[in-house]
Scaffold this motif. Structure first.
Motif, PDB file in Angstrom:
ATOM      1  N   LEU A 276       0.803  -1.226   0.000  1.00  0.00           N
ATOM      2  CA  LEU A 276       0.000   0.000   0.000  1.00  0.00           C
ATOM      3  C   LEU A 276       0.832   1.271   0.000  1.00  0.00           C
ATOM      4  O   LEU A 276       0.277   2.374  -0.095  1.00  0.00           O
ATOM      5  CB  LEU A 276      -0.925   0.008   1.231  1.00  0.00           C
ATOM      6  CG  LEU A 276      -1.920  -1.143   1.350  1.00  0.00           C
ATOM      7  CD1 LEU A 276      -2.746  -0.984   2.627  1.00  0.00           C
ATOM      8  CD2 LEU A 276      -2.832  -1.193   0.126  1.00  0.00           C
ATOM      9  N   GLY A 277       2.152   1.140   0.111  1.00  0.00           N
ATOM     10  CA  GLY A 277       2.976   2.339   0.151  1.00  0.00           C
ATOM     11  C   GLY A 277       4.402   2.010   0.540  1.00  0.00           C
ATOM     12  O   GLY A 277       4.796   0.843   0.618  1.00  0.00           O
ATOM     13  N   ALA A 278       5.168   3.048   0.807  1.00  0.00           N
ATOM     14  CA  ALA A 278       6.581   2.892   1.145  1.00  0.00           C
ATOM     15  C   ALA A 278       7.012   4.066   2.018  1.00  0.00           C
ATOM     16  O   ALA A 278       6.338   5.100   2.086  1.00  0.00           O
ATOM     17  CB  ALA A 278       7.434   2.827  -0.121  1.00  0.00           C
ATOM     18  N   LEU A 279       8.149   3.891   2.687  1.00  0.00           N
ATOM     19  CA  LEU A 279       8.743   4.991   3.449  1.00  0.00           C
ATOM     20  C   LEU A 279      10.252   4.896   3.362  1.00  0.00           C
ATOM     21  O   LEU A 279      10.819   3.823   3.105  1.00  0.00           O
ATOM     22  CB  LEU A 279       8.267   4.985   4.906  1.00  0.00           C
ATOM     23  CG  LEU A 279       8.493   3.760   5.772  1.00  0.00           C
ATOM     24  CD1 LEU A 279       9.912   3.695   6.335  1.00  0.00           C
ATOM     25  CD2 LEU A 279       7.494   3.732   6.920  1.00  0.00           C
ATOM     26  N   ALA A 280      10.910   6.031   3.557  1.00  0.00           N
ATOM     27  CA  ALA A 280      12.368   6.087   3.495  1.00  0.00           C
ATOM     28  C   ALA A 280      12.872   7.046   4.565  1.00  0.00           C
ATOM     29  O   ALA A 280      12.330   8.136   4.740  1.00  0.00           O
ATOM     30  CB  ALA A 280      12.834   6.529   2.112  1.00  0.00           C
ATOM     31  N   PHE A 281      13.926   6.602   5.285  1.00  0.00           N
ATOM     32  CA  PHE A 281      14.547   7.402   6.337  1.00  0.00           C
ATOM     33  C   PHE A 281      16.043   7.461   6.102  1.00  0.00           C
ATOM     34  O   PHE A 281      16.665   6.478   5.703  1.00  0.00           O
ATOM     35  CB  PHE A 281      14.260   6.779   7.708  1.00  0.00           C
ATOM     36  CG  PHE A 281      15.079   7.371   8.840  1.00  0.00           C
ATOM     37  CD1 PHE A 281      14.774   8.624   9.343  1.00  0.00           C
ATOM     38  CD2 PHE A 281      16.153   6.670   9.383  1.00  0.00           C
ATOM     39  CE1 PHE A 281      15.528   9.174  10.383  1.00  0.00           C
ATOM     40  CE2 PHE A 281      16.909   7.217  10.419  1.00  0.00           C
ATOM     41  CZ  PHE A 281      16.592   8.465  10.919  1.00  0.00           C
ATOM     42  N   ASP A 282      16.640   8.628   6.350  1.00  0.00           N
ATOM     43  CA  ASP A 282      18.088   8.821   6.225  1.00  0.00           C
ATOM     44  C   ASP A 282      18.554   9.631   7.427  1.00  0.00           C
ATOM     45  O   ASP A 282      18.101  10.762   7.640  1.00  0.00           O
ATOM     46  CB  ASP A 282      18.416   9.560   4.918  1.00  0.00           C
ATOM     47  CG  ASP A 282      19.923   9.665   4.657  1.00  0.00           C
ATOM     48  OD1 ASP A 282      20.719   9.531   5.602  1.00  0.00           O
ATOM     49  OD2 ASP A 282      20.309   9.896   3.495  1.00  0.00           O
ATOM     50  N   LEU A 283      19.462   9.055   8.221  1.00  0.00           N
ATOM     51  CA  LEU A 283      19.923   9.723   9.438  1.00  0.00           C
ATOM     52  C   LEU A 283      20.599  11.060   9.148  1.00  0.00           C
ATOM     53  O   LEU A 283      20.605  11.947   9.997  1.00  0.00           O
ATOM     54  CB  LEU A 283      20.882   8.802  10.200  1.00  0.00           C
ATOM     55  CG  LEU A 283      21.343   9.275  11.571  1.00  0.00           C
ATOM     56  CD1 LEU A 283      20.168   9.400  12.536  1.00  0.00           C
ATOM     57  CD2 LEU A 283      22.408   8.333  12.137  1.00  0.00           C
ATOM     58  N   GLU A 284      21.165  11.232   7.960  1.00  0.00           N
ATOM     59  CA  GLU A 284      21.768  12.513   7.613  1.00  0.00           C
ATOM     60  C   GLU A 284      20.711  13.584   7.351  1.00  0.00           C
ATOM     61  O   GLU A 284      21.053  14.764   7.213  1.00  0.00           O
ATOM     62  CB  GLU A 284      22.703  12.355   6.405  1.00  0.00           C
ATOM     63  CG  GLU A 284      23.962  11.565   6.740  1.00  0.00           C
ATOM     64  CD  GLU A 284      24.982  11.524   5.619  1.00  0.00           C
ATOM     65  OE1 GLU A 284      26.150  11.255   5.902  1.00  0.00           O
ATOM     66  OE2 GLU A 284      24.604  11.774   4.449  1.00  0.00           O
ATOM     67  N   ARG A 285      19.449  13.179   7.300  1.00  0.00           N
ATOM     68  CA  ARG A 285      18.314  14.113   7.241  1.00  0.00           C
ATOM     69  C   ARG A 285      17.317  13.653   8.308  1.00  0.00           C
ATOM     70  O   ARG A 285      16.182  13.327   8.025  1.00  0.00           O
ATOM     71  CB  ARG A 285      17.700  14.107   5.841  1.00  0.00           C
ATOM     72  CG  ARG A 285      18.679  14.510   4.754  1.00  0.00           C
ATOM     73  CD  ARG A 285      18.118  14.289   3.363  1.00  0.00           C
ATOM     74  NE  ARG A 285      16.952  15.118   3.088  1.00  0.00           N
ATOM     75  CZ  ARG A 285      16.262  15.065   1.950  1.00  0.00           C
ATOM     76  NH1 ARG A 285      16.621  14.219   1.002  1.00  0.00           N
ATOM     77  NH2 ARG A 285      15.219  15.846   1.769  1.00  0.00           N
ATOM     78  N   MET A 286      17.790  13.639   9.545  1.00  0.00           N
ATOM     79  CA  MET A 286      17.122  12.877  10.594  1.00  0.00           C
ATOM     80  C   MET A 286      15.785  13.454  11.048  1.00  0.00           C
ATOM     81  O   MET A 286      15.016  12.766  11.726  1.00  0.00           O
ATOM     82  CB  MET A 286      18.056  12.735  11.806  1.00  0.00           C
ATOM     83  CG  MET A 286      18.399  14.025  12.510  1.00  0.00           C
ATOM     84  SD  MET A 286      19.616  13.757  13.837  1.00  0.00           S
ATOM     85  CE  MET A 286      18.774  12.573  14.871  1.00  0.00           C
ATOM     86  N   ASN A 287      15.457  14.666  10.693  1.00  0.00           N
ATOM     87  CA  ASN A 287      14.161  15.235  11.055  1.00  0.00           C
ATOM     88  C   ASN A 287      13.095  15.002   9.991  1.00  0.00           C
ATOM     89  O   ASN A 287      11.985  15.508  10.110  1.00  0.00           O
ATOM     90  CB  ASN A 287      14.303  16.736  11.311  1.00  0.00           C
ATOM     91  CG  ASN A 287      15.060  17.034  12.586  1.00  0.00           C
ATOM     92  OD1 ASN A 287      14.506  17.058  13.676  1.00  0.00           O
ATOM     93  ND2 ASN A 287      16.377  17.252  12.459  1.00  0.00           N
ATOM     94  N   GLU A 288      13.436  14.244   8.956  1.00  0.00           N
ATOM     95  CA  GLU A 288      12.522  14.035   7.845  1.00  0.00           C
ATOM     96  C   GLU A 288      12.188  12.558   7.654  1.00  0.00           C
ATOM     97  O   GLU A 288      12.991  11.682   7.978  1.00  0.00           O
ATOM     98  CB  GLU A 288      13.142  14.555   6.535  1.00  0.00           C
ATOM     99  CG  GLU A 288      13.525  16.019   6.556  1.00  0.00           C
ATOM    100  CD  GLU A 288      14.223  16.441   5.281  1.00  0.00           C
ATOM    101  OE1 GLU A 288      14.098  15.712   4.264  1.00  0.00           O
ATOM    102  OE2 GLU A 288      14.899  17.485   5.292  1.00  0.00           O
ATOM    103  N   LEU A 289      11.005  12.316   7.118  1.00  0.00           N
ATOM    104  CA  LEU A 289      10.611  10.976   6.695  1.00  0.00           C
ATOM    105  C   LEU A 289       9.912  11.118   5.354  1.00  0.00           C
ATOM    106  O   LEU A 289       9.036  11.969   5.191  1.00  0.00           O
ATOM    107  CB  LEU A 289       9.675  10.329   7.718  1.00  0.00           C
ATOM    108  CG  LEU A 289       9.314   8.864   7.447  1.00  0.00           C
ATOM    109  CD1 LEU A 289      10.538   7.966   7.633  1.00  0.00           C
ATOM    110  CD2 LEU A 289       8.190   8.407   8.373  1.00  0.00           C
ATOM    111  N   GLU A 290      10.317  10.304   4.386  1.00  0.00           N
ATOM    112  CA  GLU A 290       9.644  10.280   3.087  1.00  0.00           C
ATOM    113  C   GLU A 290       8.593   9.172   3.103  1.00  0.00           C
ATOM    114  O   GLU A 290       8.890   8.034   3.489  1.00  0.00           O
ATOM    115  CB  GLU A 290      10.644  10.024   1.967  1.00  0.00           C
ATOM    116  CG  GLU A 290      11.577  11.182   1.701  1.00  0.00           C
ATOM    117  CD  GLU A 290      12.443  10.916   0.480  1.00  0.00           C
ATOM    118  OE1 GLU A 290      12.061  11.356  -0.627  1.00  0.00           O
ATOM    119  OE2 GLU A 290      13.475  10.250   0.630  1.00  0.00           O
ATOM    120  N   VAL A 291       7.375   9.511   2.691  1.00  0.00           N
ATOM    121  CA  VAL A 291       6.274   8.550   2.712  1.00  0.00           C
ATOM    122  C   VAL A 291       5.586   8.546   1.347  1.00  0.00           C
ATOM    123  O   VAL A 291       5.305   9.603   0.775  1.00  0.00           O
ATOM    124  CB  VAL A 291       5.260   8.889   3.819  1.00  0.00           C
ATOM    125  CG1 VAL A 291       4.091   7.906   3.795  1.00  0.00           C
ATOM    126  CG2 VAL A 291       5.933   8.880   5.186  1.00  0.00           C
TER     127      VAL A 291
END
Length: 393
Positions: A276-291
Motif C-alpha cells: 500500500l505504500g513505502a517509506l524512506a529514512f536517512d539519518l543525515e536528514r534525521m528530522n525528515e521521513l519520506e512517505v
C-alpha cells in the motif's frame, strides 16, 4: 557510567538533559564516572557534570548510592561488567552491540532474565530507534499504512576509514571490537529494520571484506590518542559487510555496512516497500521521513517529505516549536527517558538484552555465511556453533 570516551559524552548528555525536558517519575543523579585514566576521567566528569570519579568499576558498581550502571566501554568488557552489575542488583543500560560473541550475549541475557525476577531491569542502547522520524516510521508500519511488507533496503555508510593511512584504533581490533563495520554500524541497520518492520531476520547470506589490511600504529599505547609512528599493525576486522536476509514473513531485505563509502559521513538509511505504500529514512536528514501512498490517485502519487517535528510526533512535543530541528544527541535523552520510566513502572524496557542477543546471532550468522562462501545461514538456531566458538577451538 563506565567508559569516558565518545559514547560517554553522548550518554552524559542524555542523562543530564532528559530530566530537564521530560517530566520523569524518578530523577537520575549523575553520581560517578569510571575511566581508566584518573586525570582524563576527572576532566571528563567536570565537563559532563558527574559528581565523582573512579578508576575501579568493580568498586563503583557495589556502591550503595548507585542504582543504575551505564556501560559505554568497548565490546570486550560488556559481558563482565554487565554480569557483575546485574548480580549486584543494579539496573543496566549497555551500549550496542550487546557483546563481542554469541555465547557472551547468551550469558548476559540469562543473567538479565534472572535479575528481572528481582525487579532489576536491563536494556541495550540501540539509540536510533528513538530518533522521532524512525519511531514514527515504526508507527506507520504498525498501523498498516504500508500494507504487506514486500522488500527492505538498509544501509549504514561512513567514510572515516577511507584513508588507508588512518591509524589503528580499538575498533579495528577483533579482540576488542568483536567485528568491524558489521558489528559497529551494521548492528544498527539490523535493529532499525526489525524495529520499523516489526519482523525479525530469519536467514542471511553475506560477505565480509577487509579493504586495508595494515595501518599505522598510534604512538600512544592506549590506541586512543597520540600520533601514528612508522610501525604498522594488522586490521583484524571487516571494513565492509554486504548481506541479504529474509524476514519472518519471507520478504527480502538487503544490507550494507561500510566505513569506506567516500563522502558519506553517517548515512543510516532504510527504505521499506509494501503493498500500500513505502517509506524512506536517512539519518543525515534525521528530522525528515519520506512517505509514499500507493492508494492515492495516479496523478497525485509520489514520495512526500514529512518534517517530523510536530508535537504529535514521537518525543517531539517535549522540545522546541514545530520546525525547530533535533540532533544526534536528542536520541540519548529519549533513551534515558524511556529507561527511567520503565524502571519506575516496573516494566521491561526495549530493546532488551534478548533483543541484543538476537542481533548478535544475526551478526554471527552473517560472519559464518561469509566464511562459507556466502551460503544461506539460519539466524536463531541455538544448536549451531558460533563463528567465535569455532575460531577459538
Amino acid at each position: 557510567m563506565i567508559g569516558a570516551g565518545f559514547m560517554g559524552a553522548a550518554h552524559s548528555q542524555g542523562w543530564r538533559v532528559a530530566p530537564r525536558f521530560f517530566d520523569l517519575p524518578l530523577s537520575p543523579e549523575m553520581s560517578v564516572l569510571v575511566g581508566r585514566d584518573a586525570d582524563r576521567t576527572r576532566a571528563a566528569a567536570e565537563t559532563w557534570g558527574w559528581a565523582d570519579t573512579s578508576t575501579d568499576w568493580r568498586e563503583a558498581i557495589t556502591r550503595d548510592d548507585i542504582d543504575v550502571v551505564d556501560i559505554v566501554t568497548p565490546g570486550d568488557s560488556h559481558a563482565e561488567i554487565a554480569l557483575a552489575a546485574l548480580a549486584a542488583g543494579k539496573h543496566v543500560l549497555c551500549e550496542k552491540p550487546l557483546a563481542n560473541a554469541v555465547d557472551e550475549a547468551e550469558r548476559m541475557t540469562a543473567a538479565a532474565e534472572e535479575a528481572r525476577t528481582r525487579g532489576i531491569r536491563s536494556m541495550v542502547g540501540f539509540t536510533y530507534r528513538r530518533v522521532p522520524a524512525a519511531t514514527f516510521a515504526r508507527d506507520l508500519v504498525r498501523s498498516g499504512r504500508l500494507g504487506e511488507i514486500r522488500q527492505v533496503r538498509a544501509e549504514y555508510l561512513q567514510d572515516w576509514l577511507s584513508d588507508a593511512e588512518a591509524p589503528l584504533t580499538w575498533r579495528l581490533d577483533r579482540d576488542r571490537a568483536g567485528s568491524g563495520s558489521l558489528g559497529d554500524i551494521g548492528a544498527h541497520a539490523v535493529d532499525l529494520t526489525e524495529f520499523i518492520t516489526g519482523q525479525r531476520l530469519a536467514r542471511v547470506s553475506g560477505v565480509l571484506e577487509t579493504i586495508v589490511a595494515e595501518r599505522p600504529v598510534l604512538a600512544s599505547s592506549s590506541g586512543l590518542s597520540g600520533s601514528a609512528g612508522t610501525e604498522r599493525g594488522p586490521v583484524t576486522v571487516d571494513d565492509v559487510a554486504l548481506f541479504t536476509g529474509r524476514l519472518e514473513s519471507g520478504a527480502l531485505a538487503s544490507f550494507e555496512a561500510t566505513r569506506f563509502r567516500t563522502g558519506r559521513k553517517n548515512a543510516l538509511r532504510i527504505e521499506v516497500s509494501g503493498s500500500l505504500g513505502a517509506l524512506a529514512f536517512d539519518l543525515e536528514r534525521m528530522n525528515e521521513l519520506e512517505v509514499y501512498d500507493a492508494t492515492a490517485p495516479e496523478t497525485e502519487q509520489g514520495f512526500r517529505r514529512i518534517l517530523v517535528t510536530e508535537p504529535g510526533h514521537p518525543y517531539a512535543g517535549a522540545w522546541w516549536p514545530t520546525g525547530h530541528m533535533l540532533g544526534y544527541e536528542h536520541g540519548f535523552s529519549h533513551q534515558a527517558k524511556d529507561f527511567v520510566e520503565a524502571i519506575a513502572e516496573g516494566a521491561d524496557p526495549r530493546p532488551s538484552f534478548a533483543d541484543g542477543l538476537h542481533v548478535q546471532r544475526v551478526l554471527d550468522a552473517v560472519a559464518r555465511s561469509s566464511d562459507a562462501d556466502s551460503v544461506w545461514v539460519d539466524v536463531d538456531t541455538d544448536t549451531e556453533t558460533s563463528r567465535d566458538e569455532r575460531t577459538s577451538r
